[in-house]
Design a protein around this motif. Structure first.
Motif, PDB file in Angstrom:
ATOM      1  N   ALA A  59       0.829  -1.203   0.000  1.00 52.97           N
ATOM      2  CA  ALA A  59       0.000   0.000   0.000  1.00 52.97           C
ATOM      3  C   ALA A  59       0.863   1.251   0.000  1.00 52.97           C
ATOM      4  CB  ALA A  59      -0.910   0.002   1.222  1.00 52.97           C
ATOM      5  N   ILE A  60       0.333   2.312  -0.596  1.00 54.71           N
ATOM      6  CA  ILE A  60       0.945   3.642  -0.486  1.00 54.71           C
ATOM      7  C   ILE A  60      -0.074   4.482   0.255  1.00 54.71           C
ATOM      8  CG2 ILE A  60       1.955   5.589  -1.729  1.00 54.71           C
ATOM      9  CD1 ILE A  60       2.446   3.734  -4.080  1.00 54.71           C
ATOM     10  N   GLU A  61       0.029   4.456   1.555  1.00 59.31           N
ATOM     11  CA  GLU A  61      -1.026   4.999   2.407  1.00 59.31           C
ATOM     12  C   GLU A  61      -1.210   6.504   2.228  1.00 59.31           C
ATOM     13  OE1 GLU A  61      -0.278   3.760   6.380  1.00 59.31           O
ATOM     14  OE2 GLU A  61      -0.550   1.621   5.934  1.00 59.31           O
ATOM     15  N   ARG A  62      -0.145   7.234   1.982  1.00 57.50           N
ATOM     16  CA  ARG A  62      -0.260   8.685   1.886  1.00 57.50           C
ATOM     17  C   ARG A  62      -1.084   9.105   0.657  1.00 57.50           C
ATOM     18  NH1 ARG A  62       2.794  11.593  -1.610  1.00 57.50           N
ATOM     19  NH2 ARG A  62       4.194  10.407  -2.979  1.00 57.50           N
ATOM     20  N   LEU A  63      -1.183   8.210  -0.334  1.00 56.24           N
ATOM     21  CA  LEU A  63      -1.989   8.483  -1.520  1.00 56.24           C
ATOM     22  C   LEU A  63      -3.325   7.746  -1.500  1.00 56.24           C
ATOM     23  CD1 LEU A  63       0.762   8.324  -4.318  1.00 56.24           C
ATOM     24  CD2 LEU A  63      -0.217  10.360  -3.237  1.00 56.24           C
ATOM     25  N   GLY A  64      -3.557   6.969  -0.455  1.00 56.48           N
ATOM     26  CA  GLY A  64      -4.800   6.213  -0.365  1.00 56.48           C
ATOM     27  C   GLY A  64      -4.838   4.989  -1.245  1.00 56.48           C
ATOM     28  N   ILE A  65      -3.676   4.462  -1.625  1.00 55.23           N
ATOM     29  CA  ILE A  65      -3.602   3.299  -2.509  1.00 55.23           C
ATOM     30  C   ILE A  65      -3.418   2.046  -1.662  1.00 55.23           C
ATOM     31  CG2 ILE A  65      -2.301   2.200  -4.366  1.00 55.23           C
ATOM     32  CD1 ILE A  65      -1.468   5.035  -5.227  1.00 55.23           C
TER      33      ILE A  65
END
Length: 257
Positions: A59-65
């Motif tokens: 996941a790329i949490e800062r982008l909501g992915i």
């Protein structure tokens, strides 16, 4: 996989509702896919882009992915994800010589795949065998029954392989505004065994044999069917690893096709 596919599939996973004051344009469904793709890629760091190249993409949490697993299979039906329609093995479907039937099978599989994806997404499950990226079809030649994976293929005839493969990919990916599922041609290119030596074997092949037997299926899927992905073979071909082959990957796949 293609850069656009990576971004489009990531976009499809996003759970957050877009609002006009949100800082990322790739959430905006009113923008074109290209605009959303370009914006998403521009927001990602080099490390984040690299992280998405593994089949288990974090996941790329800062982008909501969210986390996404690229690994899924549908050689003859949606595999390993609950109940699904099981069609004959690829070698059996090829024995029908029925191109239209192959297309309808591809459509049926992608219908079930989309339904399963929607159900998985609803409960936040994005692990292996839940996504929209399918590592199918196998368009390798079946030349020797001792290989052990010949049942995955459409046989030994390059023309039949290409016709069955194109029809199947068209059925899987669809021709609507949005791709139904992403197909992948494998294993590029000279891969027909021996299976136990696949990580060290060097398949030495002549130009004539390469272009008249091993490549027609891949060329048809890339040029005619616009297959979304191409999986490199595990072995070497004429001395170079297939996944980093300067001739096969650069000169042929990227430049010629």
């Amino acid at each position: 996989m293609k850069k656009a596919l990576l971004s489009i599939l990531i976009i499809s996973c996003i759970q957050t509702t877009y609002s006009q004051d949100y800082k990322y344009d790739f959430y905006n469904p009113n923008l074109s896919i290209k605009e959303r793709v370009d914006d998403l890629i521009s927001q990602m760091t080099l490390e984040e882009k690299a992280s998405q190249l593994m089949f288990e993409a974090p996941a790329i949490e800062r982008l909501g992915i969210p986390h996404y697993s690229w690994w899924n299979e549908c050689l003859h039906g949606v595999a390993r994800n609950g109940k699904a329609t099981v069609f004959p093995q690829a070698i059996g479907m090829a024995a029908t010589f029925d191109i239209d039937l192959m297309h309808r099978i591809g459509m049926a599989i992608s219908d079930e795949a989309r339904a399963k994806y929607n159900a998985n997404k609803k409960v936040g499950y994005m692990d292996r065998y839940a996504g929209l990226t399918f590592w199918s079809p196998n368009v390798n030649l079946f030349r020797d029954p001792r290989w052990g994976r010949g049942q995955e293929t459409y046989g030994e005839d390059p023309f039949l392989i290409s016709r069955m493969g194109v029809s199947f990919v068209n059925g899987l990916q669809g021709n609507g505004e949005h791709m139904k599922v992403a197909a992948m041609a494998k294993h590029y290119a000279v891969h027909s065994g021996p299976e136990k030596l696949r990580h060290e074997f060097d398949a030495v092949v002549s130009d004539y044999d390469l272009w008249n037997t091993y490549l027609p299926g891949f060329e048809a899927l890339v040029v005619e069917a616009d297959v979304e992905g191409v999986m490199g073979a595990y072995n070497r071909t004429n001395g170079d690893p297939c996944c980093a082959h300067p001739y096969l990957m650069q000169d042929v796949l990227r430049k010629k096709w």
